[in-house]
Motif scaffolding. Structure first.
Motif, PDB file in Angstrom:
ATOM      1  N   THR A  56       2.749   1.733  -3.469  1.00 35.22           N
ATOM      2  CA  THR A  56       1.812   2.194  -4.494  1.00 35.22           C
ATOM      3  C   THR A  56       1.541   3.694  -4.321  1.00 35.22           C
ATOM      4  O   THR A  56       1.547   4.448  -5.297  1.00 35.22           O
ATOM      5  CB  THR A  56       0.482   1.405  -4.400  1.00 35.22           C
ATOM      6  OG1 THR A  56       0.800   0.025  -4.388  1.00 35.22           O
ATOM      7  CG2 THR A  56      -0.445   1.702  -5.558  1.00 35.22           C
ATOM      8  N   THR A  57       1.353   4.120  -3.090  1.00 37.63           N
ATOM      9  CA  THR A  57       1.131   5.549  -2.828  1.00 37.63           C
ATOM     10  C   THR A  57       2.355   6.357  -3.245  1.00 37.63           C
ATOM     11  O   THR A  57       2.234   7.402  -3.887  1.00 37.63           O
ATOM     12  CB  THR A  57       0.919   5.785  -1.303  1.00 37.63           C
ATOM     13  OG1 THR A  57       0.055   4.799  -0.826  1.00 37.63           O
ATOM     14  CG2 THR A  57       0.388   7.164  -1.014  1.00 37.63           C
ATOM     15  N   ALA A  93       0.862  -1.192   0.000  1.00 39.67           N
ATOM     16  CA  ALA A  93       0.000   0.000   0.000  1.00 39.67           C
ATOM     17  C   ALA A  93       0.893   1.236   0.000  1.00 39.67           C
ATOM     18  O   ALA A  93       0.633   2.229  -0.696  1.00 39.67           O
ATOM     19  CB  ALA A  93      -0.907  -0.021   1.228  1.00 39.67           C
ATOM     20  N   ASN A 152       2.855   7.090  -6.979  1.00 41.04           N
ATOM     21  CA  ASN A 152       2.017   8.155  -7.534  1.00 41.04           C
ATOM     22  C   ASN A 152       2.480   9.545  -7.127  1.00 41.04           C
ATOM     23  O   ASN A 152       2.029  10.532  -7.690  1.00 41.04           O
ATOM     24  CB  ASN A 152       0.559   7.948  -7.102  1.00 41.04           C
ATOM     25  CG  ASN A 152       0.015   6.656  -7.689  1.00 41.04           C
ATOM     26  OD1 ASN A 152       0.364   6.292  -8.809  1.00 41.04           O
ATOM     27  ND2 ASN A 152      -0.793   5.947  -6.933  1.00 41.04           N
ATOM     28  N   LYS A 153       3.370   9.627  -6.126  1.00 38.07           N
ATOM     29  CA  LYS A 153       3.749  10.945  -5.608  1.00 38.07           C
ATOM     30  C   LYS A 153       5.262  11.186  -5.584  1.00 38.07           C
ATOM     31  O   LYS A 153       5.703  12.174  -5.010  1.00 38.07           O
ATOM     32  CB  LYS A 153       3.233  11.096  -4.167  1.00 38.07           C
ATOM     33  CG  LYS A 153       1.710  11.114  -4.067  1.00 38.07           C
ATOM     34  CD  LYS A 153       1.244  11.631  -2.719  1.00 38.07           C
ATOM     35  CE  LYS A 153       1.361  10.591  -1.630  1.00 38.07           C
ATOM     36  NZ  LYS A 153       0.621  10.862  -0.419  1.00 38.07           N
TER      37      LYS A 153
END
Ligand SMILES: Nc1ncnc2c1ncn2[C@@H]1O[C@H](COP(=O)(O)OS(=O)(=O)O)[C@@H](OP(=O)(O)O)[C@H]1O
Ligand SMILES: [Mg+2]
Ligand SMILES: [Mg+2]
Ligand SMILES: [Mg+2]
Length: 396
Positions: free
Chosen positions: A24-25, A21, A28-29
Motif C-alpha cells: 500500500t505504501t 502495509a 502511493n510512492k
C-alpha cells in the motif's frame, strides 16, 4: 474446538498484513524505474520483491525447516548494473522499514462464535523489530526457489498476485498457503483494495483479509491489525443461475473471455461478467459480491501473440484461493472437472483452466464448457481451417 495450525495461522496473518502495509505504501510512492518486465513479459515491481523478502524472512524465522515456493527470485536485483543496484537498495529499504517495526501483541483472536483462532499477536523471534540488510533480504527472497513436490510441508507465496492490477490501482492480493503432502491446509489472502463489506464502494472500508483452515471454515477480518478485530465466517450464498455473474480475469491474455461468454449464455447466466485481477476473485466469489457465483478461467488457445497455449498455471496463483472456496462451501476443479494437483512442482501441470462455484452450479458449468468446446472444435473443422481456436487436449 482447537483450530489446527494455530501458530501457522498467526504467523501467516502477521506476514500477509505486514506485506500489505508495504504494498500500500509503495503504490502511493511508486516511481518510474521501479518496475521491470520479466522474461515471460509480465511486470514485477519493487513491491513484489520486497513483499516476498518480508514474508520469507518471517516464515524462515518462525518455521526454519519449511521450504517456500515463491513467485519471485533475486536475479534481477543482483545484476552488476546501476539500475539493478538502485532497485536492490529500494527493495532493501522498503522491506527493512516494515520488518523493523516492533511486534504487535494482541492477547487472542476470537471469531463471532467465541472460538479462539489465530489472532494477530506477533513475536520478535519471527525476525521482527530489526533491520536485516541486503544480503539477508536477497537470501530471504531466494528461499522461495523450492521446486515443490508431493510430500512434506511447504508454503506457496505470491507476494503480489495481479501485479498488473496493482499497477493500475485495481484489485491485487498478497497470497500465502501452507501445503502438507500436496494438500492445502491453510490459506491467507490479503486484499488491500477490496472493501470489507460486500458491494461497498470502498473508502474507509477498504482492506480485507481472508483465512481458510481445512475442516475449520473460511473467515474474513479487517486487513488492518486491531485488538478489536472480529473474524466473520464466510459462506458462499446460494444464488439462482440467472442471478449469477461470472468472475473472470481482466487480462485477455490470461483467460479465454469469449469462451466464458458462450458458457454463460449456454447455462442461462444473464449478468455481465465481473472482471477483477488476482485471487481477490476468489474472495469476491465466496462472499457472492456483485452476484458473482462462478470463477471461470479457461486457457487461451494458441501459442502466438496474445495466446497462452501451453501456459501452466502456477500453484501460488490458486493454492489459498482453492481452500477458501472449499471451506466456504464451494467446489473447485480444472475445466474438465479434475481436482487441482498441487503436488507436481511449481505448476499445476496438466490441469487446464480453473472452475469454482457451488456444487450444483459447478457441475453445470463443467458440462457447458465441454459442450462449448466441442461446438468450437466443430466450427473450426467446418470452416476447413488449419488453425484451431481450441487446443485438442481440452477434449481428451
Ligand atoms: N499467459 C498467462 N495465462 C494465464 N495466467 C497467466 C499468464 N501469465 C501470467 N498469468 C498469471 O495470472 C496472474 C494474474 O491473475 P489473473 O489472470 O487472475 O488476473 S489478471 O486479471 O490477469 O490480472 C498472474 O499473477 P501475478 O504474476 O502474480 O500477477 C500470473 O501468474
Ligand atoms: Mg507475476
Ligand atoms: Mg499471481
Ligand atoms: Mg505475483
Amino acid at each position: 474446538m482447537p483450530v489446527p495450525f494455530s501458530l501457522e495461522q498467526q504467523v501467516a496473518i502477521a506476514a500477509v498484513r505486514r506485506a500489505c502495509a508495504l504494498t500500500t505504501t509503495v503504490f502511493n510512492k511508486l516511481v518510474a524505474g521501479e518496475t521491470l518486465v520479466k522474461g515471460d513479459k509480465s511486470p514485477v515491481t519493487v513491491a513484489d520483491f520486497s513483499a516476498q523478502a518480508v514474508i520469507n524472512t518471517i516464515l524462515s524465522h518462525a518455521f526454519p525447516d519449511d521450504p517456500i515456493i515463491g513467485e519471485e527470485d533475486s536475479a534481477d536485483l543482483r545484476a552488476p548494473t546501476k539500475e539493478s543496484e538502485l532497485l536492490r537498495s529500494r527493495v532493501v529499504e522498503l522491506a527493512d522499514e516494515i520488518l523493523v517495526q516492533p511486534p504487535l501483541f494482541f492477547p487472542r483472536g476470537v471469531d463471532e462464535d467465541e472460538v479462539v483462532v489465530g489472532g494477530s499477536g506477533e513475536r520478535p523471534e519471527w525476525g521482527l523489530g530489526r533491520r536485516w540488510g541486503a544480503e539477508a533480504l536477497l537470501k530471504a527472497i531466494d528461499r522461495g526457489n523450492y521446486a515443490g513436490g508431493r510430500l512434506g510441508r511447504m508454503w506457496t507465496l505470491d507476494p503480489i498476485d495481479g501485479t498488473k492490477g496493482f499497477l493500475r490501482g485495481g484489485q491485487y492480493a498478497v497470497c500465502l498457503a501452507l501445503l502438507v503432502d500436496a494438500r492445502v491446509e491453510l490459506g491467507v489472502i490479503g486484499c488491500p483494495n477490496l472493501p470489507q463489506i460486500t458491494n461497498d464502494s470502498g473508502g474507509d472500508n477498504k482492506g480485507a483479509l481472508f483465512i481458510a483452515v481445512r475442516g475449520h471454515g473460511a473467515r474474513q477480518l479487517p486487513l488492518s491489525p486491531s485488538a478489536l478485530s472480529t473474524q466473520v465466517r464466510v459462506n458462499m450464498p446460494h444464488l439462482a443461475l440467472h442471478d449469477l455473474s461470472f468472475l473472470e480475469s481482466v487480462e485477455k491474455a490470461h483467460a479465454a473471455l469469449d469462451t466464458n461468454a458462450r458458457v454463460a449464455a449456454r447455462i442461462g447466466v444473464r449478468g455481465a461478467p465481473v472482471r477483477m485481477d488476482s485471487q481477490a476473485k476468489y474472495a469476491a466469489l465466496v462472499r457472492g459480491d456483485g452476484g458473482g457465483g462462478v470463477y471461470l478461467r479457461l486457457p487461451v488457445a494458441g501459442g502466438g501473440k496474445g495466446g497462452n497455449g501451453g501456459y501452466q498455471e502456477k500453484i501460488w496463483d490458486h493454492a489459498p484461493g482453492s481452500l477458501l472456496v472449499e471451506e466456504a462451501g464451494g467446489v473447485i476443479s480444472d475445466s474438465r472437472g479434475r481436482p487441482l494437483d498441487f503436488g507436481l512442482g511449481r505448476t499445476l501441470g496438466e490441469n487446464f483452466g480453473v472452475v469454482a462455484a457451488r456444487k450444483e452450479v459447478h457441475a453445470q458449468v463443467i458440462e457447458a464448457i465441454q459442450a462449448v468446446l466441442a461446438e468450437t472444435e466443430g466450427e473450426a473443422e467446418g470452416e476447413g481451417t488449419a488453425v484451431r481456436t481450441v487446443p485438442n487436449f481440452w477434449l481428451r
